[in-house]
Design a protein around this motif. Structure first.
Motif, PDB file in Angstrom:
ATOM      1  N   SER A 175      -0.727  84.409   5.129  1.00 59.18           N
ATOM      2  CA  SER A 175       0.359  85.323   4.748  1.00 59.18           C
ATOM      3  C   SER A 175       0.340  86.587   5.596  1.00 59.18           C
ATOM      4  O   SER A 175       1.377  87.043   6.072  1.00 59.18           O
ATOM      5  CB  SER A 175       0.255  85.704   3.271  1.00 59.18           C
ATOM      6  OG  SER A 175       0.461  84.592   2.452  1.00 59.18           O
TER       7      SER A 175
ATOM      8  N   LEU B 132       2.976  88.911  -1.771  1.00 63.29           N
ATOM      9  CA  LEU B 132       3.267  87.475  -1.702  1.00 63.29           C
ATOM     10  C   LEU B 132       2.082  86.640  -2.179  1.00 63.29           C
ATOM     11  O   LEU B 132       2.235  85.724  -3.001  1.00 63.29           O
ATOM     12  CB  LEU B 132       3.630  87.097  -0.262  1.00 63.29           C
ATOM     13  CG  LEU B 132       4.036  85.664  -0.003  1.00 63.29           C
ATOM     14  CD1 LEU B 132       5.329  85.343  -0.739  1.00 63.29           C
ATOM     15  CD2 LEU B 132       4.212  85.433   1.475  1.00 63.29           C
ATOM     16  N   THR B 133       0.904  86.963  -1.707  1.00 55.18           N
ATOM     17  CA  THR B 133      -0.290  86.211  -2.083  1.00 55.18           C
ATOM     18  C   THR B 133      -0.615  86.388  -3.568  1.00 55.18           C
ATOM     19  O   THR B 133      -0.954  85.415  -4.246  1.00 55.18           O
ATOM     20  CB  THR B 133      -1.483  86.652  -1.216  1.00 55.18           C
ATOM     21  OG1 THR B 133      -1.136  86.479   0.160  1.00 55.18           O
ATOM     22  CG2 THR B 133      -2.722  85.845  -1.514  1.00 55.18           C
TER      23      THR B 133
ATOM     24  N   CYS C 299       1.871  84.393  -5.632  1.00 52.17           N
ATOM     25  CA  CYS C 299       1.535  82.961  -5.588  1.00 52.17           C
ATOM     26  C   CYS C 299       0.339  82.662  -6.485  1.00 52.17           C
ATOM     27  O   CYS C 299       0.318  81.640  -7.176  1.00 52.17           O
ATOM     28  CB  CYS C 299       1.241  82.519  -4.158  1.00 52.17           C
ATOM     29  SG  CYS C 299       2.695  82.376  -3.137  1.00 52.17           S
TER      30      CYS C 299
ATOM     31  N   LEU D 218       3.479  93.350   2.192  1.00 51.54           N
ATOM     32  CA  LEU D 218       4.181  92.083   1.977  1.00 51.54           C
ATOM     33  C   LEU D 218       3.199  90.946   1.734  1.00 51.54           C
ATOM     34  O   LEU D 218       3.368  90.153   0.797  1.00 51.54           O
ATOM     35  CB  LEU D 218       5.085  91.746   3.170  1.00 51.54           C
ATOM     36  CG  LEU D 218       5.801  90.394   3.094  1.00 51.54           C
ATOM     37  CD1 LEU D 218       6.757  90.349   1.907  1.00 51.54           C
ATOM     38  CD2 LEU D 218       6.539  90.107   4.390  1.00 51.54           C
TER      39      LEU D 218
END
Length: 173
Positions: free
Chosen positions: A85, A111-112, A115, A107
């Motif tokens: 990522s 994002l990680t 998830c 970001l």
């Protein structure tokens, strides 16, 4: 020459984005297995590993190997997701704003972490699976660790590259 370099950079950025998305898909597909499927897969591997570690493993030893195996899978999957990522974000956003690394870092962290949460959240809708807060935190922590190590490696490589560009002033004096 300059056009070729720009094309290579775009290919690398696109490739990293695709790799990160494919890794997310792999995590989702693994999490989408029902309880029986995932127990069979990881249980069989735990049995094999236990037989290597212990000549004739007890059920307790197999169970311990099984827990370590499952936790290790979460650690590895989300650590790699964090690295991918950040690499994807740094090679896309970082190219747009080369002097600012923080948007890529933020970001990748968001994002990680998202998830890591949604991986566990969606398991509650799959037969034989459940939401586990401990695994959610493990997913997020390992993803963050991957992002931060990738970020640190990127800074280290940038500093090393910049050091090579500068003339050695100490040698000239």
């Amino acid at each position: 020459m300059r056009r070729e370099k720009s094309f290579k950079i775009k290919i690398i950025s696109i490739t990293l984005c695709i790799l990160a998305l494919l890794w997310m898909l792999a995590i989702f597909l693994l999490s989408s297995q029902n309880g029986e499927q995932t127990a069979r897969a990881s249980g069989g591997l735990a049995q094999t590993i236990a037989e290597i570690l212990y000549r004739q493993p007890t059920e307790q030893q197999i169970g311990q190997v099984h827990v370590v195996l499952r936790k290790s899978a979460h650690i590895g999957l989300f650590f790699i997701l964090g690295v991918l990522s950040y690499a994807a974000a740094a090679n896309t956003l970082g190219r747009l704003r080369p002097n600012k690394r923080w948007p890529s870092l933020v970001l990748a962290l968001v994002l990680t972490s998202a998830c890591g949460f949604f991986d566990e959240w969606h398991k509650q809708f799959i037969g034989g699976r459940h939401f586990d807060t401990g695994e959610t935190l493990l997913n997020i922590a390992c993803g963050i660790l991957g992002v931060l190590l990738a970020f640190a490696a990127g800074l280290w490589m940038l500093r090393r590259k910049n050091r090579k560009r500068l003339p050695d002033t100490a040698a000239g004096n």
